[in-house]
Motif scaffolding. Structure first.
Motif, short mmCIF file in Angstrom:
data_model
loop_
_atom_site.label_atom_id
_atom_site.label_comp_id
_atom_site.label_asym_id
_atom_site.label_seq_id
_atom_site.Cartn_x
_atom_site.Cartn_y
_atom_site.Cartn_z
N MET A 1 0.85 -1.20 0.00
CA MET A 1 0.00 0.00 0.00
C MET A 1 0.89 1.25 0.00
O MET A 1 1.83 1.35 0.79
CB MET A 1 -0.91 0.00 1.23
N GLU A 2 0.63 2.18 -0.88
CA GLU A 2 1.45 3.37 -1.01
C GLU A 2 1.27 4.28 0.20
O GLU A 2 0.17 4.52 0.68
CB GLU A 2 1.06 4.14 -2.28
N GLU A 3 2.40 4.76 0.75
CA GLU A 3 2.36 5.64 1.91
C GLU A 3 1.77 7.00 1.51
O GLU A 3 2.13 7.58 0.50
CB GLU A 3 3.79 5.84 2.44
N ARG A 4 0.87 7.50 2.34
CA ARG A 4 0.24 8.78 2.06
C ARG A 4 1.15 9.91 2.49
O ARG A 4 1.58 9.98 3.65
CB ARG A 4 -1.10 8.87 2.81
N LYS A 5 1.48 10.82 1.57
CA LYS A 5 2.39 11.92 1.87
C LYS A 5 1.63 13.05 2.55
O LYS A 5 0.47 13.30 2.26
CB LYS A 5 3.03 12.44 0.58
N GLU A 6 2.32 13.70 3.47
CA GLU A 6 1.74 14.87 4.11
C GLU A 6 1.65 16.00 3.10
O GLU A 6 2.62 16.33 2.43
CB GLU A 6 2.59 15.30 5.31
N TRP A 7 0.47 16.59 2.96
CA TRP A 7 0.26 17.65 1.97
C TRP A 7 0.84 18.97 2.51
O TRP A 7 0.40 19.45 3.54
CB TRP A 7 -1.22 17.78 1.67
N PRO A 8 1.82 19.55 1.80
CA PRO A 8 2.54 20.74 2.32
C PRO A 8 1.75 22.03 2.13
O PRO A 8 2.13 22.91 1.35
CB PRO A 8 3.83 20.73 1.49
N ILE A 9 0.66 22.17 2.87
CA ILE A 9 -0.24 23.31 2.72
C ILE A 9 0.49 24.64 2.93
O ILE A 9 0.29 25.62 2.19
CB ILE A 9 -1.42 23.21 3.70
N LYS A 10 1.35 24.71 3.96
CA LYS A 10 2.01 25.97 4.29
C LYS A 10 2.91 26.49 3.17
O LYS A 10 3.15 27.69 3.06
CB LYS A 10 2.85 25.81 5.56
N LEU A 11 3.40 25.57 2.33
CA LEU A 11 4.29 25.98 1.24
C LEU A 11 3.53 26.43 0.00
O LEU A 11 4.14 26.77 -1.02
CB LEU A 11 5.24 24.82 0.88
N MET A 12 2.20 26.44 0.10
CA MET A 12 1.39 26.89 -1.03
C MET A 12 0.48 28.06 -0.66
O MET A 12 0.27 28.96 -1.47
CB MET A 12 0.54 25.73 -1.56
N TRP A 13 -0.07 28.04 0.56
CA TRP A 13 -1.14 28.98 0.89
C TRP A 13 -0.80 29.94 2.02
O TRP A 13 -1.67 30.67 2.49
CB TRP A 13 -2.42 28.22 1.24
N SER A 14 0.45 29.98 2.49
CA SER A 14 0.81 30.95 3.52
C SER A 14 0.84 32.36 2.93
O SER A 14 1.15 32.54 1.74
CB SER A 14 2.17 30.60 4.13
N SER A 15 0.57 33.35 3.77
CA SER A 15 0.45 34.73 3.28
C SER A 15 1.70 35.28 2.60
O SER A 15 1.58 36.09 1.67
CB SER A 15 0.02 35.66 4.42
N PRO A 16 2.94 34.92 3.02
CA PRO A 16 4.09 35.50 2.33
C PRO A 16 4.30 35.00 0.90
O PRO A 16 5.03 35.60 0.12
CB PRO A 16 5.29 35.09 3.21
N ILE A 17 3.64 33.88 0.55
CA ILE A 17 3.91 33.24 -0.74
C ILE A 17 3.22 33.99 -1.87
O ILE A 17 2.05 34.36 -1.75
CB ILE A 17 3.45 31.76 -0.70
N LEU A 18 3.94 34.19 -2.95
CA LEU A 18 3.37 34.83 -4.13
C LEU A 18 2.17 34.00 -4.61
O LEU A 18 2.33 32.80 -4.88
CB LEU A 18 4.43 34.92 -5.23
N PRO A 19 0.97 34.58 -4.70
CA PRO A 19 -0.22 33.78 -5.02
C PRO A 19 -0.09 32.92 -6.27
O PRO A 19 -0.46 31.74 -6.26
CB PRO A 19 -1.32 34.84 -5.17
#
Length: 245
Positions: A1-19
């Motif tokens: 069974m393939e291991e489920r990866k943690e979805w890196p939400i902070k690296l996509m939707w944090s306020s400092p990130i260019l939208p």
């Protein structure tokens, strides 16, 4: 069974990130961007060789991570961050294992904004080479990546409250290693401004009995809503005609 990866939400939707970089990263990690491999699965005819290295077929993980040029960019970034770890072969693995500082300091947003901007700039360079048939040198490409990251860090650090999140030794190292990261403490806050070159610009009259016409235009995006303005003056500065559209 393939291991489920943690979805890196902070690296996509944090306020400092260019939208646009965050949205692109989200689409990339969901494997929705139109790489050569995906175009082939959708029924388009190739060849779909990687335009960056010209050695392998273009898949998501190859283009953004495995390609020689992508490896150069990631190695450059990790070196600048002082975080020398082996790079995985899968983009999601890299984002899932990315080091996110637990405490906030002046320039800690660097760790948040850097990964999405790297994949965004790699994608931009790929498209420039395909559609404009232009190719930046490695040095120019790395400088563009570094500048994009540094400008996002500057934007996040504006009006930083030093009482809540003080300037640390890590901030000092970042400031020494990255372009544009300059600051000035003012009344307990951090005022961050890139160095500006000021040049005085003023209208100069034409030669006697001549008429000077000045005009300018602007466009909201390529082939978007546009405007133009024009003004004609004589040698005494008297406006003879003006108009805009």
């Amino acid at each position: 069974m393939e291991e489920r990866k943690e979805w890196p939400i902070k690296l996509m939707w944090s306020s400092p990130i260019l939208p646009k970089a965050g949205v692109f990263t989200w689409l990339a990690l969901k494997k929705c961007i139109l790489t050569g491999e995906r175009l082939h699965r959708l029924g388009f005819l190739g060849p779909f060789r990687c335009i960056m290295c010209k050695k392998a077929e273009e898949s998501l993980d190859h283009l953004l991570l495995q390609c020689e040029e992508a490896q150069t960019v990631w190695s450059f970034l990790l070196g600048k961050l002082g975080w020398m770890v082996p790079l995985p072969n899968i983009v999601l693995d890299l984002f899932s294992s990315w080091n996110i500082p637990s405490c906030r300091s002046v320039f800690s947003s660097l760790w948040l904004v850097a990964p999405s901007l790297v994949v965004w700039e790699i994608w931009n360079e790929r498209n420039i080479r395909i559609f404009q048939e232009k190719e930046d040198s490695v040095e120019s490409f790395l400088l563009r990546v570094e500048r994009a990251i540094a400008e996002s860090v500057l934007a996040a650090a504006r009006n930083h409250n030093l009482a809540k999140h003080p300037y640390t030794s890590e901030d000092k190292n970042i400031q020494a290693n990255w372009l544009l990261v300059n600051y000035q403490p003012v009344n307990g806050y951090l005022r961050v401004n890139p160095p500006l070159e000021k040049e005085e610009v003023k209208w100069e009259p034409p030669t006697k009995e001549w008429i000077k016409i000045n005009f300018d235009g602007a466009s909201r995006g390529n082939l978007g809503t546009s405007g133009v303005g024009v003004v004609a003056r004589n040698d005494k500065g008297v406006i003879l005609f003006k108009g805009a559209r």
